[in-house]
Design an enzyme around this catalytic site. Structure first.
Site, PDB file in Angstrom:
ATOM      1  N   ASP A  16       0.837  -1.130  -0.054  1.00 56.37           N
ATOM      2  CA  ASP A  16      -0.080   0.031   0.024  1.00 56.37           C
ATOM      3  C   ASP A  16       1.157   1.279   0.051  1.00 56.37           C
ATOM      4  O   ASP A  16       0.850   2.280  -0.737  1.00 56.37           O
ATOM      5  CB  ASP A  16      -0.865   0.056   1.189  1.00 56.37           C
ATOM      6  CG  ASP A  16      -2.062  -1.157   1.128  1.00 56.37           C
ATOM      7  OD1 ASP A  16      -2.291  -1.450  -0.056  1.00 56.37           O
ATOM      8  OD2 ASP A  16      -2.329  -2.003   2.571  1.00 56.37           O
ATOM      9  N   ARG A  97      -1.230   1.347  16.441  1.00 50.92           N
ATOM     10  CA  ARG A  97      -1.313   2.451  15.652  1.00 50.92           C
ATOM     11  C   ARG A  97      -1.204   3.759  16.450  1.00 50.92           C
ATOM     12  O   ARG A  97      -0.879   4.622  15.910  1.00 50.92           O
ATOM     13  CB  ARG A  97      -2.501   2.204  15.194  1.00 50.92           C
ATOM     14  CG  ARG A  97      -2.823   1.025  14.109  1.00 50.92           C
ATOM     15  CD  ARG A  97      -1.747   1.052  13.103  1.00 50.92           C
ATOM     16  NE  ARG A  97      -1.967  -0.038  12.171  1.00 50.92           N
ATOM     17  CZ  ARG A  97      -0.872  -0.828  11.898  1.00 50.92           C
ATOM     18  NH1 ARG A  97       0.303  -0.722  12.488  1.00 50.92           N
ATOM     19  NH2 ARG A  97      -1.029  -1.598  10.956  1.00 50.92           N
ATOM     20  N   ASP A 126      -7.722   0.195  11.017  1.00 54.28           N
ATOM     21  CA  ASP A 126      -6.645   1.160  11.164  1.00 54.28           C
ATOM     22  C   ASP A 126      -6.946   2.471  10.725  1.00 54.28           C
ATOM     23  O   ASP A 126      -6.223   3.300  11.343  1.00 54.28           O
ATOM     24  CB  ASP A 126      -5.525   0.348  10.421  1.00 54.28           C
ATOM     25  CG  ASP A 126      -4.930  -0.718  11.311  1.00 54.28           C
ATOM     26  OD1 ASP A 126      -4.953  -0.817  12.442  1.00 54.28           O
ATOM     27  OD2 ASP A 126      -4.010  -1.356  10.698  1.00 54.28           O
ATOM     28  N   SER A 178      -2.340  -9.990   3.375  1.00 56.83           N
ATOM     29  CA  SER A 178      -2.248  -8.930   3.834  1.00 56.83           C
ATOM     30  C   SER A 178      -1.644  -9.124   5.642  1.00 56.83           C
ATOM     31  O   SER A 178      -2.122  -9.751   6.264  1.00 56.83           O
ATOM     32  CB  SER A 178      -3.575  -7.938   4.284  1.00 56.83           C
ATOM     33  OG  SER A 178      -3.395  -6.797   4.900  1.00 56.83           O
TER      34      SER A 178
END
Length: 401
Positions: A16, A97, A126, A178
């Protein structure tokens, strides 16, 4: 878009974020892109990132070592709370995060950036975790989320985009899971795992350890020491938090501990299936829970179990920097004043088995609990207790007659 001259990108070097750098430059009038990679214990994934980021168009790359802050300020407070999302998920991605986003905001301010960009999809959790943290520390900062605005619809199209622009990738279409890795865990999603009826191909996906079938036939004993709810030593060796988790990852992984295959409820509403590897974390959660059975009184333990459910939701939902989470942590810290002691566990083919626990603050009294004779407990007292405790039931039954 012309007002965006400088963007700070949350950068991992994965699929990404690798294509986001050229995409930003193509869509925001060749804006400057500053990449920030947070080291939260993903190891070799950071190798070669400087060259890769600059080759794809970034003006510079920060690699920030956040491992100690991650463990001490996020992992251990969550561990002390006993917070587990939907009974299985030990929140590995969730609490990583906020620490990453907080540092990105600090760099964006120092660099005078116009916007912060992240590579989270519009389907995931996220995006919420990143953006709630950004709002907490930089409420006026513009946020760019390419997955919510670009024309790319799949990881297959991402790979095609990268190939056309010569962006180097470390994956193929066949291994395009992923993944998210940090010191605490490794998650796997996508490909065959999107079908819940498929058994995970553990021989292909596991990285932090082995499956229970491949674990040694001989059990392993490990002792974890805690001080006020915080793990401080393994087998008598004092360790800082980062080293302690790394050591338990190695021990637990070898014995097939901490593999969770689950379907969870995402914040955005859909269910998703993933496989999580959390060997060291699973040992710590188990050991901490065992120690609390010795050190917490019944009312505190039962109320704390209720609180843990809310705490887990808040971490999962990205609500770390909120007054309620801080208040919950204050309560948890108060309960941990006596959670000190040693927990011995036996690890065997994916199982974590109790093998003994001790604490200088133990509330367990053999003199009261023994089945043998004692001089401290009058068993006749139980009769009056039961009569009063059961009085509402008795009155209701008499009325029903």
């Amino acid at each position: 878009m012309s007002e965006i001259k400088k963007v700070v990108l949350a950068y991992s070097g994965g699929l990404d974020t690798s294509i986001i750098i050229p995409w930003l430059k193509e869509n925001y009038e060749n804006c400057e892109v500053i990449a920030v990679a947070a080291d939260v214990g993903q190891g070799g994934e950071l190798d070669g990132l400087h060259e890769k980021a600059k080759k794809t168009g970034a003006s510079k790359l920060y690699i920030e070592d956040l491992k100690a802050e991650f463990v001490n300020d996020f992992v251990f407070p969550t561990l002390k709370a006993g917070a587990v999302y939907e009974n299985r998920y030990l929140l590995g991605t969730s609490f990583a995060r906020p620490v990453i986003a907080k540092r990105i905001v600090e760099i964006a301010k120092a660099e005078g950036a116009d916007a912060i960009c992240h590579g989270c999809t519009g389907k995931g959790n996220d995006q919420v975790r990143f953006e709630l943290t950004i709002k907490a520390f930089a409420p006026e900062m513009k946020i760019i989320a390419p997955w919510r605005i670009w024309d790319i619809k799949s990881r297959e199209e991402e790979i095609e985009y990268a190939e056309k622009r010569g962006v180097p990738l470390n994956i193929t279409r066949e291994t395009n899971y992923s993944k998210d890795k940090n010191l605490w865990h490794l998650s796997h999603e996508g490909l065959d795992l999107e079908e819940p009826e498929n058994e995970p191909m553990y021989d292909k996906i596991l990285e932090l350890g082995v499956s229970p079938e491949q674990a040694p036939d001989k059990p392993c004993y490990v002792t974890v020491s805690f001080e006020k709810g915080i793990p401080t030593a393994v087998d008598g060796e004092k360790l800082d938090g980062v080293s302690l988790i790394a050591k338990l990852n190695e021990i637990g992984g070898k014995h097939g501990v901490g593999i969770a295959d689950l379907v969870e409820n995402r914040l955005v509403g859909m269910k998703s299936r993933g496989v999580y590897e959390t060997p060291g974390g699973s040992i710590l959660y188990h050991a901490h829970e065992v120690l609390e059975t010795l050190c917490l009184d019944r009312e505190t333990m039962h109320y704390k179990q209720q609180l843990a459910l809310k705490f887990a939701d808040m971490v999962y939902f990205g609500q770390w920097y909120t007054p309620l989470r801080e208040a919950l942590s204050a309560f948890v810290d108060s309960t941990q004043k006596t959670v000190t002691g040693d927990v011995k566990l036996k690890l065997y083919k994916g199982n974590i088995i109790n093998a003994g626990v001790s604490s200088p603050y133990s509330l367990y009294s053999e003199e009261f609990a023994t089945f043998d004779g004692d001089e401290v407990y009058n068993q006749k007292d139980a009769e009056g207790f039961i009569n009063l405790f059961g009085l509402p039931i008795k009155v209701r039954a008499l009325l029903d007659k």
